[in-house]
Scaffold this active site. Structure first.
Site, PDB file in Angstrom:
ATOM      1  N   SER A  25      32.799 -15.210  33.904  1.00 18.79           N
ATOM      2  CA  SER A  25      33.652 -16.321  33.515  1.00 18.79           C
ATOM      3  C   SER A  25      35.135 -15.935  33.538  1.00 18.79           C
ATOM      4  O   SER A  25      35.527 -14.876  33.051  1.00 18.79           O
ATOM      5  CB  SER A  25      33.276 -16.783  32.099  1.00 18.79           C
ATOM      6  OG  SER A  25      34.100 -17.847  31.716  1.00 18.79           O
ATOM      7  N   ALA A  74      45.423 -12.407  28.097  1.00 17.86           N
ATOM      8  CA  ALA A  74      45.453 -13.396  27.017  1.00 17.86           C
ATOM      9  C   ALA A  74      45.739 -14.731  27.690  1.00 17.86           C
ATOM     10  O   ALA A  74      46.831 -15.293  27.578  1.00 17.86           O
ATOM     11  CB  ALA A  74      46.522 -13.065  25.985  1.00 17.86           C
ATOM     12  N   LEU A  77      42.341 -19.583  27.460  1.00  7.01           N
ATOM     13  CA  LEU A  77      41.407 -20.649  27.854  1.00  7.01           C
ATOM     14  C   LEU A  77      42.073 -21.782  28.629  1.00  7.01           C
ATOM     15  O   LEU A  77      41.705 -22.951  28.484  1.00  7.01           O
ATOM     16  CB  LEU A  77      40.681 -21.228  26.622  1.00  7.01           C
ATOM     17  CG  LEU A  77      39.904 -20.229  25.757  1.00  7.01           C
ATOM     18  CD1 LEU A  77      39.376 -20.933  24.508  1.00  7.01           C
ATOM     19  CD2 LEU A  77      38.753 -19.600  26.531  1.00  7.01           C
ATOM     20  N   ASN A 131      30.805 -19.481  25.086  1.00 10.41           N
ATOM     21  CA  ASN A 131      31.737 -18.382  24.811  1.00 10.41           C
ATOM     22  C   ASN A 131      32.097 -18.436  23.333  1.00 10.41           C
ATOM     23  O   ASN A 131      32.864 -19.293  22.916  1.00 10.41           O
ATOM     24  CB  ASN A 131      32.980 -18.563  25.694  1.00 10.41           C
ATOM     25  CG  ASN A 131      34.080 -17.586  25.352  1.00 10.41           C
ATOM     26  OD1 ASN A 131      33.887 -16.647  24.584  1.00 10.41           O
ATOM     27  ND2 ASN A 131      35.249 -17.801  25.927  1.00 10.41           N
ATOM     28  N   CYS A 134      35.971 -17.292  20.656  1.00 10.59           N
ATOM     29  CA  CYS A 134      37.185 -18.083  20.479  1.00 10.59           C
ATOM     30  C   CYS A 134      37.433 -18.251  18.992  1.00 10.59           C
ATOM     31  O   CYS A 134      36.498 -18.359  18.215  1.00 10.59           O
ATOM     32  CB  CYS A 134      37.048 -19.483  21.050  1.00 10.59           C
ATOM     33  SG  CYS A 134      36.045 -19.589  22.475  1.00 10.59           S
ATOM     34  N   THR A 198      35.581  -9.517  26.401  1.00 12.00           N
ATOM     35  CA  THR A 198      36.604  -8.458  26.383  1.00 12.00           C
ATOM     36  C   THR A 198      36.745  -7.825  24.987  1.00 12.00           C
ATOM     37  O   THR A 198      36.451  -8.457  23.969  1.00 12.00           O
ATOM     38  CB  THR A 198      37.967  -9.029  26.802  1.00 12.00           C
ATOM     39  OG1 THR A 198      38.244 -10.168  25.997  1.00 12.00           O
ATOM     40  CG2 THR A 198      37.962  -9.434  28.256  1.00 12.00           C
TER      41      THR A 198
HETATM   42  C1  LIG Z   1      41.607 -12.880  33.493  1.00 18.52           C
HETATM   43  C2  LIG Z   1      40.338 -13.023  32.698  1.00 18.52           C
HETATM   44  C3  LIG Z   1      39.953 -14.284  32.253  1.00 18.52           C
HETATM   45  C4  LIG Z   1      38.780 -14.437  31.513  1.00 18.52           C
HETATM   46  N1  LIG Z   1      38.413 -15.688  31.096  1.00 18.52           N
HETATM   47  C5  LIG Z   1      37.252 -15.846  30.420  1.00 18.52           C
HETATM   48  C6  LIG Z   1      36.824 -17.137  30.017  1.00 18.52           C
HETATM   49  O1  LIG Z   1      37.473 -18.156  30.306  1.00 18.52           O
HETATM   50  N2  LIG Z   1      35.666 -17.233  29.307  1.00 18.52           N
HETATM   51  C7  LIG Z   1      34.896 -16.137  29.002  1.00 18.52           C
HETATM   52  O2  LIG Z   1      33.837 -16.280  28.370  1.00 18.52           O
HETATM   53  N3  LIG Z   1      35.273 -14.888  29.396  1.00 18.52           N
HETATM   54  C8  LIG Z   1      36.420 -14.725  30.084  1.00 18.52           C
HETATM   55  N4  LIG Z   1      36.793 -13.476  30.487  1.00 18.52           N
HETATM   56  C9  LIG Z   1      35.932 -12.304  30.174  1.00 18.52           C
HETATM   57  C10 LIG Z   1      35.072 -11.910  31.371  1.00 18.52           C
HETATM   58  O3  LIG Z   1      34.193 -12.958  31.747  1.00 18.52           O
HETATM   59  C11 LIG Z   1      34.240 -10.643  31.049  1.00 18.52           C
HETATM   60  O4  LIG Z   1      33.391 -10.894  29.942  1.00 18.52           O
HETATM   61  C12 LIG Z   1      35.086  -9.417  30.738  1.00 18.52           C
HETATM   62  O5  LIG Z   1      36.282  -9.423  31.475  1.00 18.52           O
HETATM   63  C13 LIG Z   1      34.342  -8.093  31.018  1.00 18.52           C
HETATM   64  O6  LIG Z   1      33.932  -8.006  32.362  1.00 18.52           O
HETATM   65  P1  LIG Z   1      34.806  -7.234  33.509  1.00 18.52           P
HETATM   66  O7  LIG Z   1      35.137  -5.869  32.961  1.00 18.52           O
HETATM   67  O8  LIG Z   1      33.920  -7.217  34.709  1.00 18.52           O
HETATM   68  O9  LIG Z   1      36.034  -8.046  33.703  1.00 18.52           O
HETATM   69  C14 LIG Z   1      37.979 -13.291  31.210  1.00 18.52           C
HETATM   70  C15 LIG Z   1      38.381 -12.025  31.670  1.00 18.52           C
HETATM   71  C16 LIG Z   1      39.537 -11.880  32.410  1.00 18.52           C
HETATM   72  C17 LIG Z   1      39.924 -10.493  32.888  1.00 18.52           C
END
Ligand SMILES: Cc1cc2nc3c(=O)[nH]c(=O)nc-3n(C[C@H](O)[C@H](O)[C@H](O)COP(=O)(O)O)c2cc1C
Length: 313
Positions: A25, A74, A77, A131, A134, A198
Protein backbone atom coordinates in the site's frame (compact mmCIF):
# COMPACT_ATOMS: atom_id res chain seq x y z
CA UNK A 1 13.77 -29.71 -10.43
CA UNK A 2 12.82 -27.87 -13.66
CA UNK A 3 11.78 -24.26 -13.09
CA UNK A 4 8.67 -24.66 -15.25
CA UNK A 5 7.32 -27.25 -12.79
CA UNK A 6 7.29 -24.79 -9.87
CA UNK A 7 3.80 -23.97 -8.61
CA UNK A 8 3.73 -20.36 -7.42
CA UNK A 9 0.01 -20.22 -6.54
CA UNK A 10 -1.02 -19.28 -3.00
CA UNK A 11 -4.31 -18.68 -1.25
CA UNK A 12 -4.75 -15.66 1.04
CA UNK A 13 -8.06 -16.40 2.72
CA UNK A 14 -10.62 -16.39 -0.08
CA UNK A 15 -8.22 -14.68 -2.51
CA UNK A 16 -6.50 -16.99 -5.02
CA UNK A 17 -3.15 -15.44 -6.02
CA UNK A 18 -1.22 -16.79 -9.01
CA UNK A 19 2.01 -16.05 -7.15
CA UNK A 20 2.92 -14.66 -3.71
CA UNK A 21 3.96 -11.17 -4.89
CA UNK A 22 1.77 -8.10 -4.27
CA UNK A 23 2.38 -4.37 -4.29
CA UNK A 24 2.46 -2.72 -0.85
CA UNK A 25 0.00 0.00 0.00
CA UNK A 26 1.12 3.51 -0.89
CA UNK A 27 4.10 2.40 -2.96
CA UNK A 28 2.42 1.88 -6.31
CA UNK A 29 -0.27 4.57 -6.20
CA UNK A 30 -3.73 3.25 -6.97
CA UNK A 31 -2.16 0.35 -8.89
CA UNK A 32 -2.21 1.60 -12.44
CA UNK A 33 0.84 3.81 -11.87
CA UNK A 34 3.01 0.69 -12.17
CA UNK A 35 1.33 -0.46 -15.43
CA UNK A 36 3.85 1.33 -17.71
CA UNK A 37 6.60 -0.85 -16.25
CA UNK A 38 5.06 -4.34 -16.45
CA UNK A 39 1.76 -6.10 -16.96
CA UNK A 40 -0.10 -5.91 -13.64
CA UNK A 41 -1.81 -9.22 -14.50
CA UNK A 42 1.50 -10.89 -13.68
CA UNK A 43 1.14 -10.00 -10.00
CA UNK A 44 -0.38 -12.08 -7.24
CA UNK A 45 -2.38 -9.03 -6.12
CA UNK A 46 -2.44 -5.25 -6.32
CA UNK A 47 -2.81 -3.37 -3.03
CA UNK A 48 -3.87 0.28 -3.39
CA UNK A 49 -2.77 3.22 -1.28
CA UNK A 50 -5.01 4.02 1.70
CA UNK A 51 -8.44 5.29 0.71
CA UNK A 52 -10.35 7.53 3.12
CA UNK A 53 -13.98 8.66 3.08
CA UNK A 54 -13.10 12.20 1.97
CA UNK A 55 -10.16 13.38 -0.18
CA UNK A 56 -7.00 14.20 1.76
CA UNK A 57 -4.08 16.37 0.71
CA UNK A 58 -1.77 14.78 3.24
CA UNK A 59 1.10 16.45 5.06
CA UNK A 60 3.13 19.33 3.62
CA UNK A 61 6.46 18.58 1.93
CA UNK A 62 9.10 17.46 2.52
CA UNK A 63 7.26 14.24 3.24
CA UNK A 64 9.74 11.68 1.95
CA UNK A 65 13.40 11.47 2.88
CA UNK A 66 16.03 8.87 2.14
CA UNK A 67 17.95 7.59 5.15
CA UNK A 68 20.74 5.03 5.40
CA UNK A 69 19.28 1.64 4.39
CA UNK A 70 15.75 2.93 4.01
CA UNK A 71 13.30 5.75 3.73
CA UNK A 72 11.21 7.88 6.08
CA UNK A 73 7.79 9.05 4.94
CA UNK A 74 5.03 11.16 6.34
CA UNK A 75 2.65 11.28 3.39
CA UNK A 76 -0.34 11.70 5.69
CA UNK A 77 -2.71 9.48 3.69
CA UNK A 78 -2.97 11.80 0.67
CA UNK A 79 -5.65 10.30 -1.61
CA UNK A 80 -8.57 11.22 -3.85
CA UNK A 81 -11.23 9.97 -1.43
CA UNK A 82 -13.71 7.13 -1.80
CA UNK A 83 -15.99 8.69 -4.42
CA UNK A 84 -13.26 9.49 -6.96
CA UNK A 85 -11.51 6.21 -6.22
CA UNK A 86 -14.66 4.33 -7.23
CA UNK A 87 -15.31 6.52 -10.26
CA UNK A 88 -11.78 6.76 -11.68
CA UNK A 89 -9.18 4.54 -10.05
CA UNK A 90 -10.91 1.21 -9.46
CA UNK A 91 -12.36 0.92 -13.00
CA UNK A 92 -8.86 1.44 -14.44
CA UNK A 93 -7.78 -1.82 -12.81
CA UNK A 94 -10.61 -3.87 -14.35
CA UNK A 95 -8.62 -4.56 -17.54
CA UNK A 96 -6.03 -6.50 -15.55
CA UNK A 97 -6.49 -10.10 -14.46
CA UNK A 98 -5.35 -9.51 -10.89
CA UNK A 99 -7.11 -9.45 -7.51
CA UNK A 100 -7.41 -5.90 -6.17
CA UNK A 101 -7.03 -5.32 -2.45
CA UNK A 102 -8.11 -1.84 -1.39
CA UNK A 103 -6.36 -0.42 1.65
CA UNK A 104 -8.65 1.63 3.90
CA UNK A 105 -7.91 4.28 6.52
CA UNK A 106 -9.96 6.61 8.67
CA UNK A 107 -9.74 8.74 11.74
CA UNK A 108 -12.89 7.43 13.43
CA UNK A 109 -14.37 3.92 13.51
CA UNK A 110 -17.45 5.21 11.67
CA UNK A 111 -15.29 6.39 8.78
CA UNK A 112 -13.68 2.97 8.42
CA UNK A 113 -17.05 1.24 8.58
CA UNK A 114 -18.56 3.48 5.91
CA UNK A 115 -15.66 3.08 3.47
CA UNK A 116 -15.58 -0.70 4.02
CA UNK A 117 -19.34 -1.00 3.52
CA UNK A 118 -19.22 0.78 0.17
CA UNK A 119 -16.13 -1.06 -1.05
CA UNK A 120 -17.56 -4.45 -0.12
CA UNK A 121 -20.44 -3.78 -2.50
CA UNK A 122 -18.19 -2.51 -5.31
CA UNK A 123 -17.30 -4.63 -8.35
CA UNK A 124 -13.64 -5.51 -8.67
CA UNK A 125 -12.69 -5.45 -4.99
CA UNK A 126 -11.29 -8.84 -3.94
CA UNK A 127 -10.08 -7.72 -0.55
CA UNK A 128 -10.15 -4.86 1.92
CA UNK A 129 -6.99 -4.20 3.91
CA UNK A 130 -7.63 -2.11 6.99
CA UNK A 131 -4.71 0.17 7.84
CA UNK A 132 -4.90 0.49 11.61
CA UNK A 133 -1.76 2.59 11.93
CA UNK A 134 -3.68 5.85 11.74
CA UNK A 135 -4.31 8.19 14.64
CA UNK A 136 -7.71 7.63 16.20
CA UNK A 137 -9.10 11.11 16.72
CA UNK A 138 -11.76 9.73 19.05
CA UNK A 139 -8.99 8.58 21.34
CA UNK A 140 -6.69 11.58 21.36
CA UNK A 141 -4.58 10.51 18.39
CA UNK A 142 -3.53 7.08 19.63
CA UNK A 143 -3.23 4.58 16.81
CA UNK A 144 -6.02 1.99 16.53
CA UNK A 145 -3.45 -0.70 15.95
CA UNK A 146 -1.44 -0.17 19.10
CA UNK A 147 -4.18 -1.03 21.55
CA UNK A 148 -5.62 -4.51 21.21
CA UNK A 149 -9.08 -3.68 22.60
CA UNK A 150 -9.58 -0.73 20.21
CA UNK A 151 -8.35 -2.86 17.32
CA UNK A 152 -10.76 -5.65 18.24
CA UNK A 153 -13.72 -3.25 18.27
CA UNK A 154 -12.71 -1.71 14.95
CA UNK A 155 -12.19 -5.11 13.30
CA UNK A 156 -15.55 -6.38 14.59
CA UNK A 157 -17.28 -3.26 13.28
CA UNK A 158 -15.83 -3.54 9.77
CA UNK A 159 -16.28 -7.33 9.72
CA UNK A 160 -20.03 -6.81 10.03
CA UNK A 161 -19.94 -4.81 6.79
CA UNK A 162 -17.37 -6.86 4.86
CA UNK A 163 -19.38 -9.93 3.94
CA UNK A 164 -18.19 -10.55 0.38
CA UNK A 165 -14.58 -9.35 0.11
CA UNK A 166 -11.67 -10.76 2.11
CA UNK A 167 -10.91 -8.75 5.23
CA UNK A 168 -7.22 -8.16 5.92
CA UNK A 169 -5.92 -6.22 8.91
CA UNK A 170 -2.58 -4.49 8.47
CA UNK A 171 -0.70 -4.36 11.75
CA UNK A 172 1.55 -1.65 13.14
CA UNK A 173 5.01 -2.73 14.35
CA UNK A 174 5.01 0.10 16.91
CA UNK A 175 3.92 -2.18 19.76
CA UNK A 176 5.54 -4.19 22.55
CA UNK A 177 4.29 -7.57 21.34
CA UNK A 178 2.81 -7.83 17.83
CA UNK A 179 1.08 -11.12 18.78
CA UNK A 180 -1.47 -9.16 20.86
CA UNK A 181 -2.99 -7.03 18.10
CA UNK A 182 -2.68 -10.04 15.76
CA UNK A 183 -4.77 -12.15 18.14
CA UNK A 184 -7.31 -9.35 18.58
CA UNK A 185 -7.74 -9.01 14.80
CA UNK A 186 -8.10 -12.75 14.23
CA UNK A 187 -10.55 -13.16 17.14
CA UNK A 188 -12.62 -10.34 15.65
CA UNK A 189 -12.86 -12.10 12.29
CA UNK A 190 -9.95 -11.02 10.06
CA UNK A 191 -9.40 -13.41 7.14
CA UNK A 192 -5.72 -12.50 6.89
CA UNK A 193 -3.08 -10.26 8.46
CA UNK A 194 -0.59 -7.94 6.74
CA UNK A 195 2.54 -7.01 8.62
CA UNK A 196 4.36 -4.74 9.02
CA UNK A 197 3.53 -1.12 8.43
CA UNK A 198 6.33 1.43 8.90
CA UNK A 199 8.29 1.87 12.13
CA UNK A 200 8.03 5.32 13.65
CA UNK A 201 11.21 7.32 13.11
CA UNK A 202 12.78 10.74 12.80
CA UNK A 203 15.73 12.36 11.01
CA UNK A 204 17.26 15.75 11.86
CA UNK A 205 19.72 17.75 9.78
CA UNK A 206 22.73 17.89 12.10
CA UNK A 207 23.88 21.32 10.83
CA UNK A 208 20.65 23.26 10.58
CA UNK A 209 18.84 21.40 13.34
CA UNK A 210 15.74 21.10 11.16
CA UNK A 211 13.75 17.87 11.17
CA UNK A 212 14.06 16.34 7.69
CA UNK A 213 10.27 15.88 7.41
CA UNK A 214 7.85 18.78 7.71
CA UNK A 215 5.74 16.53 9.92
CA UNK A 216 8.88 16.01 12.06
CA UNK A 217 8.32 12.27 12.46
CA UNK A 218 7.53 9.64 9.88
CA UNK A 219 7.54 5.93 9.13
CA UNK A 220 10.71 3.99 8.39
CA UNK A 221 10.65 1.42 5.59
CA UNK A 222 13.03 -0.42 3.28
CA UNK A 223 15.98 -2.78 3.91
CA UNK A 224 16.53 -1.37 7.42
CA UNK A 225 13.22 -2.79 8.67
CA UNK A 226 13.43 -6.26 7.10
CA UNK A 227 14.82 -8.16 10.11
CA UNK A 228 12.18 -6.55 12.34
CA UNK A 229 9.45 -7.53 9.88
CA UNK A 230 10.76 -11.10 9.52
CA UNK A 231 10.84 -11.46 13.31
CA UNK A 232 7.30 -10.10 13.64
CA UNK A 233 5.94 -12.37 10.92
CA UNK A 234 7.55 -15.32 12.68
CA UNK A 235 6.18 -14.25 16.07
CA UNK A 236 2.64 -13.86 14.71
CA UNK A 237 2.85 -17.10 12.74
CA UNK A 238 3.95 -19.08 15.80
CA UNK A 239 1.58 -17.48 18.29
CA UNK A 240 -1.57 -16.87 16.27
CA UNK A 241 -1.66 -17.29 12.52
CA UNK A 242 -0.07 -20.73 12.17
CA UNK A 243 -2.25 -22.50 14.77
CA UNK A 244 -5.40 -20.71 13.55
CA UNK A 245 -4.69 -21.24 9.84
CA UNK A 246 -4.76 -17.51 9.08
CA UNK A 247 -2.56 -16.38 6.18
CA UNK A 248 -0.05 -13.55 6.56
CA UNK A 249 1.09 -11.08 3.91
CA UNK A 250 4.63 -10.24 5.00
CA UNK A 251 6.23 -6.92 4.14
CA UNK A 252 9.11 -4.70 5.09
CA UNK A 253 12.21 -4.46 2.95
CA UNK A 254 11.33 -7.10 0.33
CA UNK A 255 13.51 -6.49 -2.73
CA UNK A 256 15.01 -9.76 -3.99
CA UNK A 257 13.70 -13.30 -4.59
CA UNK A 258 15.60 -14.55 -1.55
CA UNK A 259 13.73 -12.00 0.58
CA UNK A 260 10.48 -13.60 -0.57
CA UNK A 261 11.83 -17.02 0.43
CA UNK A 262 12.86 -15.61 3.83
CA UNK A 263 9.38 -14.18 4.52
CA UNK A 264 7.72 -17.42 3.40
CA UNK A 265 9.94 -19.39 5.74
CA UNK A 266 9.09 -16.98 8.58
CA UNK A 267 5.40 -17.80 8.05
CA UNK A 268 4.11 -15.44 5.37
CA UNK A 269 1.91 -16.93 2.63
CA UNK A 270 2.61 -13.95 0.36
CA UNK A 271 4.69 -10.77 0.41
CA UNK A 272 4.12 -7.16 -0.54
CA UNK A 273 6.73 -4.83 -2.02
CA UNK A 274 6.90 -1.18 -0.98
CA UNK A 275 10.06 0.91 -0.88
CA UNK A 276 11.87 -1.29 -3.43
CA UNK A 277 9.45 0.05 -6.09
CA UNK A 278 11.09 3.46 -5.65
CA UNK A 279 14.49 1.89 -6.39
CA UNK A 280 13.21 -0.03 -9.41
CA UNK A 281 9.53 0.06 -10.44
CA UNK A 282 9.98 -3.35 -12.07
CA UNK A 283 10.88 -5.01 -8.76
CA UNK A 284 7.58 -6.94 -8.44
CA UNK A 285 7.88 -8.38 -11.95
CA UNK A 286 11.52 -9.30 -11.28
CA UNK A 287 10.47 -11.16 -8.15
CA UNK A 288 7.85 -13.14 -10.06
CA UNK A 289 10.52 -13.99 -12.66
CA UNK A 290 13.14 -14.90 -10.07
CA UNK A 291 11.07 -17.05 -7.73
CA UNK A 292 10.97 -20.26 -9.80
CA UNK A 293 14.77 -20.35 -9.89
CA UNK A 294 14.99 -19.86 -6.12
CA UNK A 295 12.39 -22.60 -5.52
CA UNK A 296 14.14 -24.99 -7.92
CA UNK A 297 17.39 -24.37 -6.07
CA UNK A 298 15.64 -25.28 -2.81
CA UNK A 299 14.06 -28.33 -4.41
CA UNK A 300 10.59 -27.24 -3.26
CA UNK A 301 7.97 -27.56 -5.99
CA UNK A 302 5.15 -25.56 -4.41
CA UNK A 303 5.64 -22.12 -2.88
CA UNK A 304 2.92 -22.82 -0.33
CA UNK A 305 4.96 -25.76 1.05
CA UNK A 306 7.68 -23.39 2.19
CA UNK A 307 5.44 -21.37 4.52
CA UNK A 308 6.78 -21.46 8.09
CA UNK A 309 9.63 -23.87 7.29
CA UNK A 310 12.76 -22.95 9.22
CA UNK A 311 15.53 -25.26 10.36
CA UNK A 312 16.33 -24.85 14.04
CA UNK A 313 18.46 -27.98 14.62
C1 LIG B 1 5.82 6.41 0.53
C2 LIG B 1 5.05 5.38 1.33
C3 LIG B 1 3.67 5.48 1.41
C4 LIG B 1 2.95 4.54 2.15
N1 LIG B 1 1.58 4.64 2.21
C5 LIG B 1 0.88 3.70 2.88
C6 LIG B 1 -0.54 3.76 2.92
O1 LIG B 1 -1.17 4.64 2.31
N2 LIG B 1 -1.20 2.82 3.64
C7 LIG B 1 -0.55 1.80 4.29
O2 LIG B 1 -1.19 0.95 4.92
N3 LIG B 1 0.81 1.71 4.25
C8 LIG B 1 1.52 2.63 3.57
N4 LIG B 1 2.88 2.53 3.52
C9 LIG B 1 3.57 1.41 4.21
C10 LIG B 1 3.94 0.30 3.23
O3 LIG B 1 2.79 -0.26 2.63
C11 LIG B 1 4.73 -0.83 3.96
O4 LIG B 1 3.93 -1.38 4.99
C12 LIG B 1 6.05 -0.37 4.56
O5 LIG B 1 6.63 0.65 3.78
C13 LIG B 1 7.06 -1.52 4.72
O6 LIG B 1 7.34 -2.13 3.48
P1 LIG B 1 8.63 -1.73 2.55
O7 LIG B 1 9.84 -1.76 3.45
O8 LIG B 1 8.64 -2.75 1.47
O9 LIG B 1 8.36 -0.35 2.06
C14 LIG B 1 3.64 3.48 2.81
C15 LIG B 1 5.04 3.39 2.71
C16 LIG B 1 5.75 4.32 1.98
C17 LIG B 1 7.25 4.18 1.90
Amino acid sequence: MPEQDIDLAVQVGPIAMKNPVATASGCGGYGEELAPFFDLSRLGAVVTKSITLRPREGHSPPRLVEVRAGMLNAIGLANVGLERFLAEKLPALARFDVPVIVNVAGSTPDEYVEVCRVLDAADGVAGIEVNVSCPNVDRGGMEFGTEAAALARLTEAVRREVTRAALLVKLSPNVTDIAEPARAAVDAGADALSLVNTLRGMAIDPWTGRPALANRTGGLSGPAVKPVAVYMVRRVWEQVAGPRGVPIIGLGGVQFAEDVVEFLRAGATAVAVGTANFVDPETCANLVDGLPEAMARLGVARVRDLVGRIDTD
